[in-house]
Design a protein around this motif. Structure first.
Motif, PDB file in Angstrom:
ATOM      1  N   THR A 101       0.832  -1.205   0.000  1.00 29.30           N
ATOM      2  CA  THR A 101       0.000   0.000   0.000  1.00 29.30           C
ATOM      3  C   THR A 101       0.864   1.252   0.000  1.00 29.30           C
ATOM      4  N   VAL A 102       1.878   1.285   0.877  1.00 35.32           N
ATOM      5  CA  VAL A 102       2.760   2.448   0.950  1.00 35.32           C
ATOM      6  C   VAL A 102       3.555   2.596  -0.339  1.00 35.32           C
ATOM      7  N   ASP A 103       4.035   1.487  -0.879  1.00 35.61           N
ATOM      8  CA  ASP A 103       4.791   1.547  -2.136  1.00 35.61           C
ATOM      9  C   ASP A 103       3.910   2.061  -3.275  1.00 35.61           C
ATOM     10  N   GLY A 104       2.674   1.573  -3.351  1.00 29.82           N
ATOM     11  CA  GLY A 104       1.757   2.053  -4.383  1.00 29.82           C
ATOM     12  C   GLY A 104       1.449   3.531  -4.226  1.00 29.82           C
ATOM     13  N   TYR A 105       1.326   3.975  -2.989  1.00 29.50           N
ATOM     14  CA  TYR A 105       1.074   5.390  -2.696  1.00 29.50           C
ATOM     15  C   TYR A 105       2.228   6.241  -3.217  1.00 29.50           C
ATOM     16  N   LEU A 106       3.461   5.823  -2.920  1.00 30.85           N
ATOM     17  CA  LEU A 106       4.632   6.582  -3.373  1.00 30.85           C
ATOM     18  C   LEU A 106       4.758   6.545  -4.892  1.00 30.85           C
ATOM     19  N   SER A 169       2.395  12.687   8.349  1.00 24.09           N
ATOM     20  CA  SER A 169       3.845  12.575   8.134  1.00 24.09           C
ATOM     21  C   SER A 169       4.141  11.913   6.804  1.00 24.09           C
ATOM     22  N   VAL A 170       3.316  10.949   6.413  1.00 20.88           N
ATOM     23  CA  VAL A 170       3.483  10.312   5.095  1.00 20.88           C
ATOM     24  C   VAL A 170       3.362  11.362   3.995  1.00 20.88           C
ATOM     25  N   VAL A 183      16.439   9.869  -2.314  1.00 21.54           N
ATOM     26  CA  VAL A 183      16.452   8.620  -1.545  1.00 21.54           C
ATOM     27  C   VAL A 183      15.698   7.563  -2.341  1.00 21.54           C
ATOM     28  N   PRO A 184      16.216   6.338  -2.424  1.00 25.37           N
ATOM     29  CA  PRO A 184      15.494   5.285  -3.151  1.00 25.37           C
ATOM     30  C   PRO A 184      14.086   5.082  -2.598  1.00 25.37           C
ATOM     31  N   ARG A 185      13.144   4.811  -3.480  1.00 25.48           N
ATOM     32  CA  ARG A 185      11.758   4.625  -3.046  1.00 25.48           C
ATOM     33  C   ARG A 185      11.652   3.505  -2.013  1.00 25.48           C
ATOM     34  N   GLU A 186      12.395   2.430  -2.211  1.00 30.47           N
ATOM     35  CA  GLU A 186      12.323   1.308  -1.277  1.00 30.47           C
ATOM     36  C   GLU A 186      12.719   1.732   0.140  1.00 30.47           C
ATOM     37  N   THR A 187      13.674   2.648   0.249  1.00 30.08           N
ATOM     38  CA  THR A 187      14.105   3.133   1.567  1.00 30.08           C
ATOM     39  C   THR A 187      13.017   3.976   2.210  1.00 30.08           C
ATOM     40  N   VAL A 188      12.364   4.792   1.403  1.00 33.10           N
ATOM     41  CA  VAL A 188      11.270   5.616   1.927  1.00 33.10           C
ATOM     42  C   VAL A 188      10.120   4.721   2.394  1.00 33.10           C
ATOM     43  N   VAL A 189       9.828   3.677   1.628  1.00 37.20           N
ATOM     44  CA  VAL A 189       8.789   2.723   2.034  1.00 37.20           C
ATOM     45  C   VAL A 189       9.132   2.135   3.401  1.00 37.20           C
TER      46      VAL A 189
END
Length: 218
Positions: A101-106, A169-170, A183-189
């Motif tokens: 869900t968070v990855d899809g959001y980003l 915060s998200v 920052v890589p998306r995976e790190t933000v996730v």
């Protein structure tokens, strides 16, 4: 909201009547999404929009009443896609569901930056209708999280407040990230998912009926 605005957001009954009309309306929204991604709301005229879409200006008025109605329809379409992404993980284990869900959001914010900024910052100026759309997105996302964590969408006020704080915060992190994407998306996730876990454990301290899921194994 006045009658003109209601027609603008939903389109006229005749405009919704056929698959062809719905497809044409979707094409116009897709065109508007591209235009508003590169140009500010005030800088775009209805003549510009009609020229880019390759249609008579009257057709846009027919479907959306005015430029504001057109803009709101584009925002609502963006919201529908964003919420659809959040709700498409119901068959996954809870931890993976949150990550997806968070990855899809980003990913959505990354590829639809103008629409995302409009949703979370209030649109043109401080647009109360866009803010209402944003609140709808928040409510749907919070319900998705609550269902994943506790199997229920109706949660105590404290839990809702804490989750709203996490979601705020998200939004802030996402706005910062899409600006430079340093920052890589995976790190933000991973950062956001860990923050959610911490929030859920804090909620459990105050609301034992909302137990936090176990920490993922290292």
């Amino acid at each position: 909201m006045n009658n003109s605005q209601q027609r603008g957001r939903g389109g006229s009954p005749g405009a919704r009547g056929t698959a062809r009309s719905q497809a044409r309306r979707a094409e116009l929204i897709a065109t508007g999404r591209r235009l508003f991604a590169d140009t500010s709301y005030d800088a775009l005229s209805m003549d510009d929009i009609a020229r880019e879409a390759g249609v008579a200006k009257g057709l846009i008025y027919y479907y959306f009443t005015n430029k504001r109605g057109y803009y709101l329809a584009i925002i609502e379409d963006a919201v529908a896609h964003l919420v659809e992404r959040a709700g498409s993980t119901h068959d996954l284990p809870p931890v993976e569901r949150v990550q997806r869900t968070v990855d899809g959001y980003l990913r959505y914010a990354q590829h639809h930056q103008a629409a995302y900024r409009a949703i979370v910052t209030g649109g043109v100026g401080f647009d109360t209708e866009v803010l209402a759309i944003r609140d709808t997105v928040r409510a749907r996302l919070l319900a998705t999280i609550a269902l994943g964590a506790w199997g229920r969408a109706d949660v105590p006020a404290l839990a809702r407040t804490a989750l709203t704080g996490w979601l705020s915060s998200v939004e802030g992190v996402t706005l910062d990230w899409i600006t430079a994407q340093e920052v890589p998306r995976e790190t933000v996730v991973a950062l956001l998912v860990r923050g959610l876990g911490d929030t859920l454990r804090l909620i459990e301290e105050y609301e034992p009926d909302c137990p936090a899921p176990p920490r993922p194994s290292a």
